[in-house]
Design an enzyme around this catalytic site. Structure first.
Site, PDB file in Angstrom:
ATOM      1  N   HIS A  56      -7.405  -5.827  -0.709  1.00  0.00           N
ATOM      2  CA  HIS A  56      -6.230  -5.066  -0.292  1.00  0.00           C
ATOM      3  C   HIS A  56      -5.563  -5.610   0.974  1.00  0.00           C
ATOM      4  CE1 HIS A  56      -4.016  -1.223  -0.507  1.00  0.00           C
ATOM      5  NE2 HIS A  56      -4.075  -1.187   0.812  1.00  0.00           N
ATOM      6  N   ASP A  89      -9.740  -4.989  -5.028  1.00  0.00           N
ATOM      7  CA  ASP A  89      -9.321  -3.962  -4.067  1.00  0.00           C
ATOM      8  C   ASP A  89     -10.188  -2.726  -4.255  1.00  0.00           C
ATOM      9  OD1 ASP A  89      -7.896  -1.861  -2.745  1.00  0.00           O
ATOM     10  OD2 ASP A  89      -6.021  -2.963  -3.016  1.00  0.00           O
ATOM     11  N   SER A 126       0.831  -1.195   0.000  1.00  0.00           N
ATOM     12  CA  SER A 126       0.000   0.000   0.000  1.00  0.00           C
ATOM     13  C   SER A 126       0.876   1.260   0.000  1.00  0.00           C
ATOM     14  CB  SER A 126      -0.981  -0.035   1.176  1.00  0.00           C
ATOM     15  OG  SER A 126      -2.021   0.896   0.995  1.00  0.00           O
TER      16      SER A 126
END
Length: 147
Positions: A126, A92, A15
């Site tokens: 995610h 995601d 991320s």
């Protein structure tokens, strides 16, 4: 500081850390043979989170922001060849509006010095279960590139 003239390491992150991995790796190509970016924030100058963060940390000058945006760096990268694994969950919820992974992959694929292996994982998002599922593959990628 120790400065190496030959890249010998790997760097990985998820991320925001995936974005850091891409930026640090392209800005310091003498340190890394390969990068692994997992669901990276890829084009922060275009996303709500990135605009807020860059404004707070770097000020209002958007030309300065480009020096810290992975997609912009991929467009202008002129260092030695760099191997990059980008691993992304297709489901995601942040992908379209904040991560913009396709922007990075497209820019990197147009740069002969960047070799991107893009893995889009259907049915994954995610978070932790997605990362755990493919972590072994990511370690294998690193081991192969460093050998």
């Amino acid at each position: 500081a120790v400065v190496s003239t030959q890249s010998t390491g790997a760097l990985a992150g998820h991320s925001m850390g995936g974005h850091g991995t891409l930026v640090i790796g392209m800005r310091n190509p003498n340190l890394f043979k390969c990068l692994v970016a997992i669901s990276p924030i890829s084009n922060p100058i275009l996303g709500k989170w990135g605009i807020k963060a860059f404004t707070n940390y770097l000020g209002p000058d958007q030309d300065t922001w480009k020096q810290w945006d992975a997609t912009e760096l991929a467009r202008t990268y002129s260092g030695p060849p760099l191997e990059i694994l980008v691993d992304q969950g297709a489901d995601d919820r942040f992908l379209a509006e904040e991560l913009m992974t396709d922007n990075f992959v497209s820019a990197a694929n147009q740069n002969a010095a960047l070799n991107v292996d893009y893995r889009l994982r259907e049915g994954y998002d995610h978070f932790y279960p997605y990362i755990c599922t493919f972590l072994g593959e990511m370690f294998q990628y690193i081991a192969t590139k460093l050998s």
